[in-house]
Design a protein around this motif. Sequence first.
Motif, PDB file in Angstrom:
ATOM      1  N   THR A 171     -11.240  32.508  23.643  1.00  0.00           N
ATOM      2  CA  THR A 171     -11.717  31.799  22.516  1.00  0.00           C
ATOM      3  C   THR A 171     -10.655  30.698  22.034  1.00  0.00           C
ATOM      4  O   THR A 171     -10.822  30.069  21.084  1.00  0.00           O
ATOM      5  N   ASP A 172      -9.446  30.796  22.624  1.00  0.00           N
ATOM      6  CA  ASP A 172      -8.356  30.010  22.198  1.00  0.00           C
ATOM      7  C   ASP A 172      -8.174  28.784  23.017  1.00  0.00           C
ATOM      8  O   ASP A 172      -8.350  28.651  24.228  1.00  0.00           O
ATOM      9  N   ASP A 173      -7.388  27.777  22.337  1.00  0.00           N
ATOM     10  CA  ASP A 173      -7.027  26.723  23.321  1.00  0.00           C
ATOM     11  C   ASP A 173      -5.471  26.548  23.246  1.00  0.00           C
ATOM     12  O   ASP A 173      -4.989  25.474  23.709  1.00  0.00           O
ATOM     13  N   LYS A 174      -5.049  27.702  23.188  1.00  0.00           N
ATOM     14  CA  LYS A 174      -3.424  27.749  23.357  1.00  0.00           C
ATOM     15  C   LYS A 174      -3.008  29.156  23.820  1.00  0.00           C
ATOM     16  O   LYS A 174      -3.846  29.963  23.963  1.00  0.00           O
ATOM     17  N   VAL A 175      -1.978  29.157  24.286  1.00  0.00           N
ATOM     18  CA  VAL A 175      -1.282  30.256  25.105  1.00  0.00           C
ATOM     19  C   VAL A 175      -0.191  30.661  24.223  1.00  0.00           C
ATOM     20  O   VAL A 175       0.742  29.905  23.742  1.00  0.00           O
ATOM     21  N   ALA A 176       0.201  32.093  24.126  1.00  0.00           N
ATOM     22  CA  ALA A 176       1.157  32.524  23.406  1.00  0.00           C
ATOM     23  C   ALA A 176       2.345  33.063  24.159  1.00  0.00           C
ATOM     24  O   ALA A 176       2.146  33.765  25.163  1.00  0.00           O
ATOM     25  N   LEU A 177       3.573  32.713  23.909  1.00  0.00           N
ATOM     26  CA  LEU A 177       4.605  33.097  24.584  1.00  0.00           C
ATOM     27  C   LEU A 177       5.531  33.993  23.819  1.00  0.00           C
ATOM     28  O   LEU A 177       5.856  33.329  22.690  1.00  0.00           O
ATOM     29  N   ARG A 178       5.567  35.267  23.850  1.00  0.00           N
ATOM     30  CA  ARG A 178       6.538  35.898  23.019  1.00  0.00           C
ATOM     31  C   ARG A 178       7.711  36.641  23.690  1.00  0.00           C
ATOM     32  O   ARG A 178       7.591  37.413  24.694  1.00  0.00           O
ATOM     33  N   THR A 179       8.674  36.657  22.867  1.00  0.00           N
ATOM     34  CA  THR A 179       9.625  37.834  23.213  1.00  0.00           C
ATOM     35  C   THR A 179       9.960  38.458  22.012  1.00  0.00           C
ATOM     36  O   THR A 179       9.299  38.256  20.911  1.00  0.00           O
ATOM     37  N   SER A 180      10.914  39.500  22.269  1.00  0.00           N
ATOM     38  CA  SER A 180      11.248  40.387  20.900  1.00  0.00           C
ATOM     39  C   SER A 180      11.396  39.566  19.636  1.00  0.00           C
ATOM     40  O   SER A 180      10.843  40.181  18.594  1.00  0.00           O
TER      41      SER A 180
END
Length: 750
Positions: free
Chosen positions: A310-319
Motif C-alpha cells: 500500500t506504500d509508494d516508498k521503501v524503508a532502509l533501516r539500520t540501528s
Amino acid sequence: MPDDSPRILLIDSYDSFTYNLASLCRRAIPNCIVHIVENDKISVDQLVDIIPYLSAIVISPGPGSPANDEDIGVVKHVWKLAEEHILPIFGVCLGLQSLAIEFGASLRRLNAVKHGQISHLDHTGQELFEGISNIEAVRYHSLHVVLEDCPDLQCLAWADDGEENGRVVMALKHISKPFWAVQYHPESVRSSSGLEVIHNFWRLAEDWTISRQRVTRPWTIEAENIVGIPWPGVSLIFPEPKSQQFITRPTVVTRVTECSRFPVVDVCEAIGAAEEDPDFVMLESAAQPGRFTIIGCLHDRSTRISYSVTDDKVALRTSDKTIWEPLGSDGIWTWLARFMSSHRANGGEPSIPFWGGLVGYLSYELGLQGLTPNLSLHDSQVERHSDVNLVFVDRSIVYDQLEGKVYVQSLLADDQDWLSSIVSTLQQKFDRSNTSSSLVPPLFENATVKLPDKETYIKQIQQAKEYLFAGDSYELCLTAPTQISIPKRTNEDKSSSSWDLYKILRDRNPAPHSAYIRLHPSTLVSSSPERFLSYSRTPGSVCQLRPIKGTVRKGPGISRAVAEEALIGSKKEVAENLMIVDLIRHDLHGVVGDDVEVKQFCGVEEYETVWQLVSVIEGKVAGEMSMRSDLDVGWEVLQHSSPPGSMTGAPKKRSVEILHSLENKDRGVYSGVFGYWCVSGGGDWSVTIRSCFKHDEEDKASSELPSREVWTLGAGGAITALSDAEAEWEEMIIKVESVLRAFTDNYRAL
Ligand SMILES: C=C(O[C@@H]1C=C(C(=O)O)C=C[C@H]1O)C(=O)O
Ligand SMILES: NC(=O)CC[C@H](N)C(=O)O
C-alpha cells in the motif's frame, strides 16, 4: 529473422498455459514469429488493421465461457471477419468452444469435468491428425460443445468418456473457412504429438494461403504498435547503474573449516539467536534433500529493507536511522534489482550458493500486486505489515553438510578480526558436543489453538467446486489461517519465545527448507518442504522450480510402495500436479523463452510427517543473452511467477481472484516465499508453507490477550472437481498439525 517469416498472433484469454502454446508454435512452425496479445487489449478495428501482416491467428485456452463477452473479448469476432480479412485460425479449448458456438453448436457443462486428465483420442486421421496414430490428450475443461444443426462444422476427434460424458468433441474444423480447433491441450507436457498437430495446422494453413494467393504485408512499426514486440521479448535487462559499472566490486573474504558435526543451534545462540531483541536470520537445511545452512551474522549497520504494497516508498533501516526512498514508477522489484546490482561481489567460494546478500521473505500479496493490481486487499484499511521484509547480510556462516565444511564469509573491507573471532567461536562449539543449549525446550504451556471453522471451510470447498464446474478455474488452492496464542514472556525476560519455537519445530518437523527469520516487528518460523525457485549465479543462470502437489500422511503401514500407489496411482493427485507443472512451464517460458524442460514428473519424496508428489522444472535463457552477467533472469522469474502456482491453482489470475473472494482474508506472509538473493547473482526461494508467523504490534494491540503472543499458521490444499470436502479438510488439518506439534501435543480447539 528473414522478412518472410510467418507472423502469428496468439490471442490470450488470461490462461496459465499460453506461453507453452507460444513455444510449441515456435517449434512447430519454421521461423515463425509469435506476438501475444490479451483478448481485451486489442479492438476489432485494430485486429482488422493487423490482419494483412499476419499469417495465422492462434486462440489460447482460458477460464470462463466463450458465451461470456468478458471472458472471450475480441476472440468472438475473429470467426465472423469479412471474407477479405479471413486468415487461418487455430483455437485451443476455450478457442474451440468459441469457434463452435459462433457457428451454431451448443455449449454444455460436462457431467464429469476433466482437469489435468489424460484421454485417448479417436480421430479421423485427417487434417490436424494426418500421419498421427495414437494421441494421449491432456484435458482442462468443464464445458464442451455439442454439434447439432451446425452444418458448417465437422468433427475431427472425440474422447469416449463412457458413462461419464459419452463421446466428447475433441477437435473440429470449419468446412469452408480455414478454421481448426482442439478441445484438449496439445501444449501440455503430457499430451503426445502436440508438435505434429500444430505442424499439420500450419501445413493446412499454408495450403489455404497458396490456394487463395494470399500474401502478407512486410512488418511495420505501425503493426508493432498494435501488438507489441514478438515473444520472447527482451524485457529482461536491469542495467547496472552507470556509476557502478566502473566501480571495482567488493571481494568476498572466506575462511573454510572442516567439521563433521555442525551444532546449528549452539552456533546461532553464540551470535544472538536466543535473545528476542536483535534481528536474526537463518535458512536451515534441516532434512533431506537440503544441503546448505545459511546463518546471517547481523550487526548494527546491517541494512533492513521493508516495503508494504500500500506504500509508494521503501524503508532502509539500520540501528540508528531509517531512510525512506520513493519508488517512483519503477516499483519494488526493479528497486531491489538495482539495489542488488550495486551490491554485486566477486571472489566467493564457487562451490557454495551464498556469499552474502538479501535474506528474508516476500508476502503472497506482493505477488498479487503484479498479477491483479486492481484487487482491493481485505486488510488495506488497517496498517499493513511489510510485504517485503529483507536484510542485507554482509557477514555469514554457511554449512555444507554434504562436504562437512563451514564457510565464514565477509563482504566488509578489513574484516579479518571479525572473521578470526567467529572462526575461533565456532571451533569451541565444534569441540564441545551436547551443550545444554542444544536441548530441545519443553512445549509451551497453555497454548490455545483456534482452528478454522470446519463448516465455513467445507462451504468454501463447495463454492470452489462450483467455480471449477463452471469452467472458471481448473484447480483452486484453498487455504485458511489457524491462530495459536501462547503466554507472552515478561519484559524482564529477554529470551526469545520464537527461537524456542523454532528449536522445537526443527526437532519435531525437520524440513529441507526450515527457516528462522526474525526481522522485527515480524517473525517467521518455517518447516517448509517446498522449494519455489532457485537460480544459479549469472552468467548462464539456470532456474529450477520444484512444485509439490499431492500429500499422503505418514503412518504405520504407509511404506514408500503404499505412498506411491496412493500418489502416482491416483488420477486425482497426478492431475493436480500436472496442472501446476503446466502452469509453471508457462510462468518460466514467459521469462526465459523456449528453453524449459520438465526434469522430473511426479516423483514421490519422503518428508518427516508426509509423503509428497514433487515435480522439477528447469529453464534458462538461451544464446548470447545467457552470457550477460547483468541479466537477473532468476529475479525476473520470481517476480513473474509470484505468488507460487502451487499456492494458487490455474489459471493463476482468475484463480487468485476467486480465492480472494472465498477466503475473505489476506494471506500475508503465508503462501509467499522466503529465501535469499546472493551477491553473486544466484538465489533460492522456498514456498512459505508449514510455517507460522507473528507480528509484534499485534501482541501489543490485543487488549483481550495482553499477556499472550499470537501466531498465525496458514494451511490449505488444492481443490479440484474430484475433491471430497471431508478429505480436503483432513488434508488441511494434517498440514496444520505438522507445525502445531511445535506448540502443543494436546491442543484444545477453541
Ligand atoms: C497449501 C499448502 O500446501 C500446498 C498444497 C499441496 C497439496 O495440495 O497437496 C502441497 C504442497 C503445497 O504446495 C500448505 O501446506 O498449506
Ligand atoms: N482450458 C480451457 O480453455 C477451458 C475452457 C473453459 N473455461 C472450460 O472450462 O471448459
